[in-house]
Design a protein around this motif. Structure first.
Motif, PDB file in Angstrom:
ATOM      1  N   TYR A  40      57.506   7.317  28.519  1.00 28.15           N
ATOM      2  CA  TYR A  40      58.742   7.964  28.093  1.00 28.15           C
ATOM      3  C   TYR A  40      59.954   7.258  28.674  1.00 28.15           C
ATOM      4  CZ  TYR A  40      62.413  11.424  27.539  1.00 28.15           C
ATOM      5  OH  TYR A  40      63.599  12.044  27.218  1.00 28.15           O
ATOM      6  N   LEU A  41      59.913   6.940  29.948  1.00 30.28           N
ATOM      7  CA  LEU A  41      61.065   6.330  30.617  1.00 30.28           C
ATOM      8  C   LEU A  41      61.311   4.896  30.140  1.00 30.28           C
ATOM      9  CD1 LEU A  41      60.412   7.667  34.216  1.00 30.28           C
ATOM     10  CD2 LEU A  41      62.245   8.383  32.677  1.00 30.28           C
ATOM     11  N   VAL A  42      60.260   4.108  30.031  1.00 30.46           N
ATOM     12  CA  VAL A  42      60.425   2.721  29.580  1.00 30.46           C
ATOM     13  C   VAL A  42      60.973   2.677  28.157  1.00 30.46           C
ATOM     14  CG1 VAL A  42      59.180   0.616  28.941  1.00 30.46           C
ATOM     15  CG2 VAL A  42      58.701   1.733  31.130  1.00 30.46           C
ATOM     16  N   THR A  43      60.404   3.522  27.288  1.00 31.15           N
ATOM     17  CA  THR A  43      60.881   3.555  25.901  1.00 31.15           C
ATOM     18  C   THR A  43      62.323   4.027  25.830  1.00 31.15           C
ATOM     19  OG1 THR A  43      58.638   4.036  25.137  1.00 31.15           O
ATOM     20  CG2 THR A  43      60.427   4.470  23.587  1.00 31.15           C
ATOM     21  N   ALA A  75      59.885  10.077  18.121  1.00 34.56           N
ATOM     22  CA  ALA A  75      58.463   9.807  18.344  1.00 34.56           C
ATOM     23  C   ALA A  75      58.144   9.770  19.839  1.00 34.56           C
ATOM     24  CB  ALA A  75      58.078   8.481  17.687  1.00 34.56           C
ATOM     25  N   ASN A  76      59.075   9.237  20.638  1.00 35.56           N
ATOM     26  CA  ASN A  76      58.881   9.170  22.087  1.00 35.56           C
ATOM     27  C   ASN A  76      58.753  10.574  22.677  1.00 35.56           C
ATOM     28  OD1 ASN A  76      58.691   7.865  24.610  1.00 35.56           O
ATOM     29  ND2 ASN A  76      60.889   7.952  24.939  1.00 35.56           N
ATOM     30  N   PHE A  84      51.461  14.818  27.772  1.00 32.17           N
ATOM     31  CA  PHE A  84      51.570  15.741  28.896  1.00 32.17           C
ATOM     32  C   PHE A  84      50.802  17.041  28.623  1.00 32.17           C
ATOM     33  CE2 PHE A  84      55.417  13.532  30.717  1.00 32.17           C
ATOM     34  CZ  PHE A  84      54.854  13.309  31.964  1.00 32.17           C
ATOM     35  N   LEU A  85      50.748  17.448  27.363  1.00 28.18           N
ATOM     36  CA  LEU A  85      49.981  18.648  27.019  1.00 28.18           C
ATOM     37  C   LEU A  85      48.487  18.406  27.270  1.00 28.18           C
ATOM     38  CD1 LEU A  85      50.302  21.507  25.904  1.00 28.18           C
ATOM     39  CD2 LEU A  85      50.012  20.569  23.594  1.00 28.18           C
ATOM     40  N   GLY A 205      61.161  13.251  38.131  1.00 22.90           N
ATOM     41  CA  GLY A 205      60.299  14.270  37.554  1.00 22.90           C
ATOM     42  C   GLY A 205      59.166  13.707  36.724  1.00 22.90           C
ATOM     43  N   TRP A 206      59.495  12.813  35.816  1.00 23.98           N
ATOM     44  CA  TRP A 206      58.463  12.280  34.920  1.00 23.98           C
ATOM     45  C   TRP A 206      57.451  11.443  35.696  1.00 23.98           C
ATOM     46  CZ3 TRP A 206      62.457  14.487  32.596  1.00 23.98           C
ATOM     47  CH2 TRP A 206      62.324  14.945  31.274  1.00 23.98           C
TER      48      TRP A 206
END
Length: 221
Positions: A40-43, A75-76, A84-85, A205-206
């Motif tokens: 998520y962060l890189v994207t 999409a990200n 995460f789910l 957090g992520w």
């Protein structure tokens, strides 16, 4: 007193028997969480530095869902929310951290998915042609996007404090620190400084959510 995570967590089948297949499934689910945070962060940051007009000091990641190329951030959100789910299911299957932390991570994951499905309203000059300040009127999807954030992110932070009661010493203390740092932007939301702090809170957090998944995955055999 802080509970400890066993170094070799068993995985149980439907009747409570330990099965290699069940252990592999749990590791796979936790692996989804290991990937989700960094992905998520890189994207997000890759888009932030390449989208015309996007300013990290003014615009949250949510704005990347707007305009040309917005599909990538949508999409990200959705993909990482689903990862995460899956991780939340894996966290529950370990049996090492109780019920509430996995439930809170699942709420956070659903919030991420909702943040992708319901896009924010254009504002602060992004994308091109958007008002320079807040939108004069919020759309229904903009409202739901806000609800997804204000439900999902606090759930993630709450999970860190719950985890602090279940993880071993250094991990418990680090989980409390991650929770406090993730909360730091809250008093400043709506300001430029708050947006910058929000990125810091998001990184903490992520990545911490993924680190915990990695720890529990390594302990599952």
């Amino acid at each position: 007193m802080t509970a400890t995570v066993p170094t070799n967590l068993p995985a149980t089948g439907p009747a409570g028997d330990v099965t290699p297949t069940s252990a592999r499934t749990t590791r796979l689910l936790l692996g989804c969480g290991v990937v989700a945070g960094p992905l998520y962060l890189v994207t997000g940051f890759a888009q932030a530095f390449t989208r015309d007009g996007f300013d990290l000091a003014r615009h949250p990641f949510s704005f990347l869902s707007l305009g040309d190329g917005g599909w990538l951030q949508i999409a990200n959100f959705v993909l990482c929310g689903l990862l995460f789910l899956a991780s939340a299911v894996g966290l529950r299957r370990t049996g090492a951290i109780g019920t509430w932390a996995p439930v809170l991570v699942a709420v956070f994951a659903v919030g991420m998915i909702g943040g992708g499905v319901f896009v924010a309203d254009p504002a602060f000059g992004f994308p091109a042609g958007a008002p320079e300040g807040q939108a004069a009127e919020l759309s229904w999807h903009g409202v739901l996007h806000g609800v997804a954030f204000f439900v999902g992110f606090p759930a993630l932070v709450a999970s860190f404090f719950v985890l602090a009661r279940k993880l071993p010493g250094p991990w418990a203390r680090a989980s409390v620190v991650a929770g406090v740092l993730s909360l730091a932007p809250v008093p400043f939301l709506g300001t430029g400084f708050g947006t910058v702090l929000l990125y810091g809170g998001a990184v903490v957090g992520w990545l911490w959510a993924s680190a915990v998944a990695a720890k529990l995955r390594s302990a599952t055999r």
